[in-house]
Scaffold this active site. Structure first.
Site, mmCIF file in Angstrom:
data_model
loop_
_atom_site.group_PDB
_atom_site.id
_atom_site.type_symbol
_atom_site.label_atom_id
_atom_site.label_comp_id
_atom_site.label_asym_id
_atom_site.label_seq_id
_atom_site.Cartn_x
_atom_site.Cartn_y
_atom_site.Cartn_z
ATOM 1 C CB SER A 73 -0.656 2.080 4.318
ATOM 2 O OG SER A 73 0.626 2.056 3.727
ATOM 3 C CB ALA B 260 -0.953 -0.003 1.190
ATOM 4 C CG ASP C 66 5.438 3.191 11.841
ATOM 5 O OD1 ASP C 66 4.339 3.021 12.385
ATOM 6 O OD2 ASP C 66 5.581 3.374 10.611
ATOM 7 C CD GLU D 252 4.530 10.373 -3.688
ATOM 8 O OE1 GLU D 252 5.744 10.613 -3.740
ATOM 9 O OE2 GLU D 252 3.893 9.864 -4.625
ATOM 10 C CG HIS E 222 5.876 3.123 1.812
ATOM 11 N ND1 HIS E 222 4.507 3.187 1.754
ATOM 12 C CD2 HIS E 222 6.175 2.433 2.949
ATOM 13 C CE1 HIS E 222 4.001 2.569 2.808
ATOM 14 N NE2 HIS E 222 4.986 2.107 3.544
ATOM 15 C CD GLU F 168 13.488 10.260 12.313
ATOM 16 O OE1 GLU F 168 12.838 11.326 12.466
ATOM 17 O OE2 GLU F 168 14.716 10.190 12.434
ATOM 18 N NE ARG G 122 1.749 12.669 1.795
ATOM 19 C CZ ARG G 122 2.345 12.878 0.612
ATOM 20 N NH1 ARG G 122 2.970 11.874 0.006
ATOM 21 N NH2 ARG G 122 2.327 14.068 0.055
#
Length: 285
Positions: free
Chosen positions: A194, A41, A158, A44, A46, A156, A192
């Site tokens: 998913s 999923a 997470d 940007e 990622h 960062e 950002r």
């Protein structure tokens, strides 16, 4: 190092022997390898990690929705999956390979090993998602063993996950650099994610309040004031905006221990629901 221009075809690899052979060929050619672990999923955020990976060397992006990091009442079944779209985005971004193992590759019959990281996993998200970080540490350790990168890149956003992975890698003497990459945000500040696609339009309009509150708490703590009043005010502000707050905390940036006052590197971290969507975010103090 990979070309600065996007490659026309980043190859999907689902066979472990093939993945290892590809990495071995790059290493024989004197190239470095960077891994971006994802659950697909792709957005940007990622792709910013992919861009950083390409600056390091060969960019491998893993796509695997890991069942062991979801609790029994969490969103594993509905977690967004669109591998073909992900692969197209990776081709456009110039990734060198997409590592897409099957569940049977990651957890074959008889699989009986889990990685447990104590301390760092006990508060924050760990208090609300029992077993989650064991699942994360286990799957990341496997991915590092499968791809054997020089560097692995994590966003960062997470932040607790990043610290857990760093601890596991250090404790297990794994020969890989774990590198955090700053959170990519929408124009209004929303990190950002998913899971943002779960938000209803009215919820999406409210979501940036989380980032605003984190910044307000961080600003208050930078003055040397006690953290508790700023945290209480932040929770009240989020609740008034319609959030169901799981936690809002000011913690040491390395140990994640809660702080009464900030005297060194620290993070303000939060998790809260808007409707059915769980949002997490953090900022540096």
């Amino acid at each position: 190092m990979s070309s600065a221009q996007p490659s026309s075809s980043s190859q999907r690899i689902s066979d472990l022997a093939e993945m290892r052979a590809r990495v071995a060929a790059w290493r024989e050619a004197g190239e470095r390898v960077a891994l971006v672990p994802t659950m697909g999923a792709l957005h940007e955020g990622h792709l910013a990690l992919v861009a950083e990976a390409r600056r390091i060397g060969r960019a491998v992006v893993s796509i695997f929705v890991n069942p062991t990091q979801f609790g029994p009442n969490e969103d594993f079944a509905r977690y967004p999956r669109d591998v073909e779209s992900d692969l197209r985005r990776l081709r456009e971004a110039g990734a060198d390979a997409a590592w897409t193992p099957e569940v049977a590759t990651m957890y074959p019959p008889g699989f009986a090993t889990r990685i447990e990281v104590s301390g760092l996993t006990e508060g924050l998200c760990g208090a609300f998602r029992p077993g989650h970080f064991s699942g994360v540490a286990t799957v990341v350790t496997k991915l590092l063993g499968q791809v054997r990168p020089d560097v692995a890149l994590f966003g960062e956003k997470d932040y607790q996950q990043l610290q857990v992975v760093r601890r596991a890698v250090a404790d297990l003497d794994l020969a890989v650099e774990i590198r955090g990459v700053p959170t990519l945000r929408e124009a209004d500040g929303l990190a950002r994610s998913s899971r943002n696609r779960y938000l209803e339009p009215d919820e999406r309009a409210l979501a940036p309040n989380l980032y605003a509150v984190l910044n307000a708490v961080a600003a208050a703590c930078r003055t040397g004031a006690a953290t508790a009043p700023a945290i209480a005010e932040g929770i009240a502000t989020l609740q008034e905006a319609g959030f169901q707050v799981q936690y809002l905390a000011v913690c040491d940036a390395v140990t994640l221990a809660p702080l009464e006052r900030v005297a060194g590197p620290a993070r303000v971290l939060a998790a809260a629901y808007l409707g059915r969507t769980r949002l997490i975010d953090n900022v540096a103090v």
